[in-house]
Design an enzyme around this catalytic site. Structure first.
Site, PDB file in Angstrom:
ATOM      1  N   ILE A  31       0.820  -1.207   0.000  1.00  0.00           N
ATOM      2  CA  ILE A  31       0.000   0.000   0.000  1.00  0.00           C
ATOM      3  C   ILE A  31       0.863   1.271   0.000  1.00  0.00           C
ATOM      4  O   ILE A  31       0.439   2.310  -0.513  1.00  0.00           O
ATOM      5  CB  ILE A  31      -0.980  -0.044   1.205  1.00  0.00           C
ATOM      6  CG1 ILE A  31      -2.192   0.814   0.951  1.00  0.00           C
ATOM      7  CG2 ILE A  31      -0.306   0.302   2.517  1.00  0.00           C
ATOM      8  CD1 ILE A  31      -3.362   0.493   1.880  1.00  0.00           C
ATOM      9  N   HIS A  99       7.154 -11.666   5.427  1.00  0.00           N
ATOM     10  CA  HIS A  99       6.943 -11.116   4.082  1.00  0.00           C
ATOM     11  C   HIS A  99       8.258 -10.642   3.490  1.00  0.00           C
ATOM     12  O   HIS A  99       9.180 -10.266   4.210  1.00  0.00           O
ATOM     13  CB  HIS A  99       5.920  -9.972   4.094  1.00  0.00           C
ATOM     14  CG  HIS A  99       6.250  -8.892   5.075  1.00  0.00           C
ATOM     15  ND1 HIS A  99       5.963  -8.992   6.415  1.00  0.00           N
ATOM     16  CD2 HIS A  99       6.841  -7.697   4.904  1.00  0.00           C
ATOM     17  CE1 HIS A  99       6.363  -7.901   7.032  1.00  0.00           C
ATOM     18  NE2 HIS A  99       6.916  -7.094   6.139  1.00  0.00           N
TER      19      HIS A  99
HETATM   20  P1  5GP Z   1       7.483  -4.259   7.305  1.00  0.00           P
HETATM   21  O1  5GP Z   1       7.732  -2.857   7.819  1.00  0.00           O
HETATM   22  O2  5GP Z   1       6.812  -5.118   8.372  1.00  0.00           O
HETATM   23  O3  5GP Z   1       8.687  -4.916   6.724  1.00  0.00           O
HETATM   24  O4  5GP Z   1       6.466  -4.084   6.093  1.00  0.00           O
HETATM   25  C1  5GP Z   1       5.089  -4.045   6.222  1.00  0.00           C
HETATM   26  C2  5GP Z   1       4.549  -3.460   4.939  1.00  0.00           C
HETATM   27  O5  5GP Z   1       3.167  -3.710   4.887  1.00  0.00           O
HETATM   28  C3  5GP Z   1       4.744  -1.937   4.833  1.00  0.00           C
HETATM   29  O6  5GP Z   1       5.558  -1.641   3.714  1.00  0.00           O
HETATM   30  C4  5GP Z   1       3.312  -1.416   4.670  1.00  0.00           C
HETATM   31  O7  5GP Z   1       3.212  -0.369   3.744  1.00  0.00           O
HETATM   32  C5  5GP Z   1       2.558  -2.646   4.204  1.00  0.00           C
HETATM   33  N1  5GP Z   1       1.153  -2.621   4.581  1.00  0.00           N
HETATM   34  C6  5GP Z   1       0.641  -2.321   5.803  1.00  0.00           C
HETATM   35  N2  5GP Z   1      -0.698  -2.426   5.780  1.00  0.00           N
HETATM   36  C7  5GP Z   1      -1.044  -2.787   4.518  1.00  0.00           C
HETATM   37  C8  5GP Z   1      -2.312  -3.044   3.893  1.00  0.00           C
HETATM   38  O8  5GP Z   1      -3.393  -2.959   4.479  1.00  0.00           O
HETATM   39  N3  5GP Z   1      -2.276  -3.396   2.569  1.00  0.00           N
HETATM   40  C9  5GP Z   1      -1.104  -3.497   1.889  1.00  0.00           C
HETATM   41  N4  5GP Z   1      -1.187  -3.841   0.597  1.00  0.00           N
HETATM   42  N5  5GP Z   1       0.107  -3.272   2.439  1.00  0.00           N
HETATM   43  C10 5GP Z   1       0.126  -2.916   3.752  1.00  0.00           C
END
Ligand code: 5GP
Ligand code: ZN
Length: 141
Positions: A31, A99
Site C-alpha cells: 500500500i 513477508h
Molecule cells: P514491514 O515494515 O513489516 O517490513 O512491512 C510491512 C509493509 O506492509 C509496509 O511496507 C506497509 O506499507 C505494508 N502494509 C501495511 N498495511 C497494509 C495493507 O493494508 N495493505 C497493503 N497492501 N500493504 C500494507
C-alpha cells in the site's frame, strides 16, 4: 491467525491488489508504494519471521520471486531491484506475518534508502575470526 492483517488479506477479508498467487504464496502491491511497483510476497501460512521458517518453507516462498521480480522490472522499466525482509521490530518489521519486499529501483532519489555504515576500522581480523567462531558454534543441523 485471526488478528493478523496479512492473514486477513489472504482470506479476502481485507482487499489487496494481487499480482501473483500459487499454492504457497500470494504477491500483492504494498500500500505504501515506496517506489512504483513495490510488492510484498507472503506465505499463505502464518509465520511471524525467518526464525519460524525451515529451509523448504523459505525455498517455497522465494521460488517464484525471480519471475515476479523480472515481471516488475519489465513492467516499469526499472534499473534494479532491492529484495528485503525485516525480522523483528528493531529491524523495521511492522507486520508480524513473514513477508518479502520487492522494491523496484529507478534512481538514487526514487524513495528507497538503505544506509550501510562501514565499520571496518572498528574490528580487527582477530575480531572477525572470533565473530565467525561464535556464529559457527551456533549453527544447528
Ligand atoms: P514491514 O515494515 O513489516 O517490513 O512491512 C510491512 C509493509 O506492509 C509496509 O511496507 C506497509 O506499507 C505494508 N502494509 C501495511 N498495511 C497494509 C495493507 O493494508 N495493505 C497493503 N497492501 N500493504 C500494507
Ligand atoms: Zn498472518
Amino acid at each position: 491467525m485471526t488478528n493478523c492483517l496479512f492473514c486477513k488479506i489472504i482470506n479476502g477479508d481485507i482487499p489487496s491488489v494481487k499480482i501473483f498467487e500459487n499454492n504457497d504464496i500470494i504477491a500483492f502491491l504494498d500500500i505504501s508504494q515506496v517506489t512504483k511497483g513495490h510488492t510484498l510476497v507472503i506465505p499463505k501460512h502464518h509465520y511471524e519471521n525467518v526464525f519460524q521458517l525451515d529451509g523448504d518453507t523459505i525455498a517455497s516462498i522465494f521460488r517464484p520471486i525471480p519471475k515476479i521480480a523480472e515481471a516488475i522490472k519489465s513492467a516499469f522499466n526499472a534499473n534494479g531491484i532491492n529484495i528485503i525482509n525485516n525480522n523483528g521490530e528493531v529491524a523495521g518489521q511492522t507486520i508480524f506475518h513473514y513477508h518479502v519486499h520487492i522494491v523496484p529501483r529507478y534512481n538514487e532519489d526514487d524513495g528507497f534508502r538503505a544506509i550501510y555504515t562501514n565499520h571496518m576500522d572498528k574490528y580487527s581480523r582477530e575480531d572477525l575470526v572470533e565473530f565467525a567462531k561464535r556464529i559457527t558454534d551456533n549453527i544447528k543441523d
